[in-house]
Design a protein around this motif. Structure first.
Motif, PDB file in Angstrom:
ATOM      1  N   SER A   2       0.840  -1.190   0.000  1.00  0.00           N
ATOM      2  CA  SER A   2       0.000   0.000   0.000  1.00  0.00           C
ATOM      3  C   SER A   2       0.878   1.244   0.000  1.00  0.00           C
ATOM      4  O   SER A   2       1.982   1.239   0.548  1.00  0.00           O
ATOM      5  CB  SER A   2      -0.936  -0.001   1.199  1.00  0.00           C
ATOM      6  OG  SER A   2      -0.221   0.170   2.390  1.00  0.00           O
ATOM      7  N   PHE A   3       0.360   2.259  -0.635  1.00  0.00           N
ATOM      8  CA  PHE A   3       1.053   3.531  -0.684  1.00  0.00           C
ATOM      9  C   PHE A   3       0.026   4.632  -0.827  1.00  0.00           C
ATOM     10  O   PHE A   3      -1.093   4.385  -1.275  1.00  0.00           O
ATOM     11  CB  PHE A   3       2.089   3.573  -1.816  1.00  0.00           C
ATOM     12  CG  PHE A   3       1.535   3.232  -3.172  1.00  0.00           C
ATOM     13  CD1 PHE A   3       1.032   4.214  -4.007  1.00  0.00           C
ATOM     14  CD2 PHE A   3       1.514   1.922  -3.615  1.00  0.00           C
ATOM     15  CE1 PHE A   3       0.516   3.898  -5.254  1.00  0.00           C
ATOM     16  CE2 PHE A   3       1.002   1.592  -4.852  1.00  0.00           C
ATOM     17  CZ  PHE A   3       0.503   2.587  -5.675  1.00  0.00           C
ATOM     18  N   LYS A  15       4.115   7.679  -1.144  1.00  0.00           N
ATOM     19  CA  LYS A  15       4.814   7.306   0.089  1.00  0.00           C
ATOM     20  C   LYS A  15       4.290   5.969   0.569  1.00  0.00           C
ATOM     21  O   LYS A  15       3.103   5.670   0.434  1.00  0.00           O
ATOM     22  CB  LYS A  15       4.603   8.369   1.161  1.00  0.00           C
ATOM     23  CG  LYS A  15       5.233   9.703   0.800  1.00  0.00           C
ATOM     24  CD  LYS A  15       5.067  10.729   1.890  1.00  0.00           C
ATOM     25  CE  LYS A  15       5.734  12.041   1.467  1.00  0.00           C
ATOM     26  NZ  LYS A  15       5.599  13.067   2.498  1.00  0.00           N
ATOM     27  N   ASP A  16       5.199   5.172   1.134  1.00  0.00           N
ATOM     28  CA  ASP A  16       4.787   3.875   1.663  1.00  0.00           C
ATOM     29  C   ASP A  16       4.103   4.056   3.012  1.00  0.00           C
ATOM     30  O   ASP A  16       3.929   5.184   3.496  1.00  0.00           O
ATOM     31  CB  ASP A  16       5.967   2.900   1.720  1.00  0.00           C
ATOM     32  CG  ASP A  16       7.008   3.238   2.777  1.00  0.00           C
ATOM     33  OD1 ASP A  16       6.795   4.160   3.601  1.00  0.00           O
ATOM     34  OD2 ASP A  16       8.051   2.561   2.789  1.00  0.00           O
ATOM     35  N   VAL A  42      10.442   5.903  -9.676  1.00  0.00           N
ATOM     36  CA  VAL A  42      10.078   5.065  -8.533  1.00  0.00           C
ATOM     37  C   VAL A  42      11.348   4.401  -8.010  1.00  0.00           C
ATOM     38  O   VAL A  42      12.172   3.919  -8.799  1.00  0.00           O
ATOM     39  CB  VAL A  42       9.025   4.007  -8.934  1.00  0.00           C
ATOM     40  CG1 VAL A  42       8.737   3.044  -7.782  1.00  0.00           C
ATOM     41  CG2 VAL A  42       7.733   4.666  -9.407  1.00  0.00           C
ATOM     42  N   ASP A  43      11.494   4.376  -6.708  1.00  0.00           N
ATOM     43  CA  ASP A  43      12.623   3.699  -6.068  1.00  0.00           C
ATOM     44  C   ASP A  43      12.682   2.261  -6.589  1.00  0.00           C
ATOM     45  O   ASP A  43      11.660   1.582  -6.648  1.00  0.00           O
ATOM     46  CB  ASP A  43      12.396   3.705  -4.558  1.00  0.00           C
ATOM     47  CG  ASP A  43      13.535   3.088  -3.788  1.00  0.00           C
ATOM     48  OD1 ASP A  43      13.844   1.894  -4.017  1.00  0.00           O
ATOM     49  OD2 ASP A  43      14.108   3.783  -2.936  1.00  0.00           O
ATOM     50  N   HIS A  49       4.970  -2.442  -8.890  1.00  0.00           N
ATOM     51  CA  HIS A  49       3.741  -2.429  -8.089  1.00  0.00           C
ATOM     52  C   HIS A  49       2.721  -1.422  -8.605  1.00  0.00           C
ATOM     53  O   HIS A  49       1.746  -1.137  -7.916  1.00  0.00           O
ATOM     54  CB  HIS A  49       4.074  -2.128  -6.627  1.00  0.00           C
ATOM     55  CG  HIS A  49       4.924  -3.181  -5.988  1.00  0.00           C
ATOM     56  ND1 HIS A  49       4.434  -4.395  -5.584  1.00  0.00           N
ATOM     57  CD2 HIS A  49       6.255  -3.199  -5.725  1.00  0.00           C
ATOM     58  CE1 HIS A  49       5.417  -5.117  -5.072  1.00  0.00           C
ATOM     59  NE2 HIS A  49       6.539  -4.422  -5.164  1.00  0.00           N
ATOM     60  N   GLY A  50       2.943  -0.869  -9.789  1.00  0.00           N
ATOM     61  CA  GLY A  50       1.982   0.054 -10.385  1.00  0.00           C
ATOM     62  C   GLY A  50       2.053   1.476  -9.867  1.00  0.00           C
ATOM     63  O   GLY A  50       1.169   2.282 -10.153  1.00  0.00           O
ATOM     64  N   ILE A  51       3.083   1.803  -9.136  1.00  0.00           N
ATOM     65  CA  ILE A  51       3.188   3.140  -8.548  1.00  0.00           C
ATOM     66  C   ILE A  51       3.343   4.209  -9.623  1.00  0.00           C
ATOM     67  O   ILE A  51       2.655   5.233  -9.600  1.00  0.00           O
ATOM     68  CB  ILE A  51       4.342   3.207  -7.526  1.00  0.00           C
ATOM     69  CG1 ILE A  51       4.038   2.267  -6.354  1.00  0.00           C
ATOM     70  CG2 ILE A  51       4.564   4.632  -7.039  1.00  0.00           C
ATOM     71  CD1 ILE A  51       5.190   2.085  -5.386  1.00  0.00           C
TER      72      ILE A  51
END
Length: 93
Positions: A2-3, A15-16, A42-43, A49-51
């Motif tokens: 989740s983020f 943010k995580d 993205v890191d 993860h689709g961020i």
């Protein structure tokens, strides 16, 4: 995983669950009616993860809600926006 995604000046940030920044998409305004997406990142530990896609989607929603067009200079955003038909109406010609 989740983020949370929030808007800050000139960017959306992911943010995580611990509040650690794991990704961002940056944009600027070009005139009154165009958002230019400059960068999506993205890191490496959080990729897959689709961020990045969610970050670009947030910029697209902002543009749609504000009656703006998007000029995707960032290659990732350009690919995302040009290959998904739901974004066709917001791309700058």
């Amino acid at each position: 995983m989740s983020f949370q995604i929030s808007e800050e000046a000139g960017r959306f940030v992911a943010k995580d669950e611990d509040g650690l920044e794991v990704g961002e998409v940056t944009f600027t305004r070009n005139g009154d009616k165009v958002l230019v997406i400059n960068h999506t990142g993205v890191d490496p530990a959080y990729r897959g993860h689709g961020i990045a896609g969610e970050l670009v989607r947030h910029v697209a929603e902002k543009a749609k809600n504000e009656g703006l067009k998007i000029d995707p200079v960032c290659t990732y955003a350009k690919k995302e926006l040009e290959t998904d038909p739901k974004y066709s109406g917001i791309l700058k010609n």
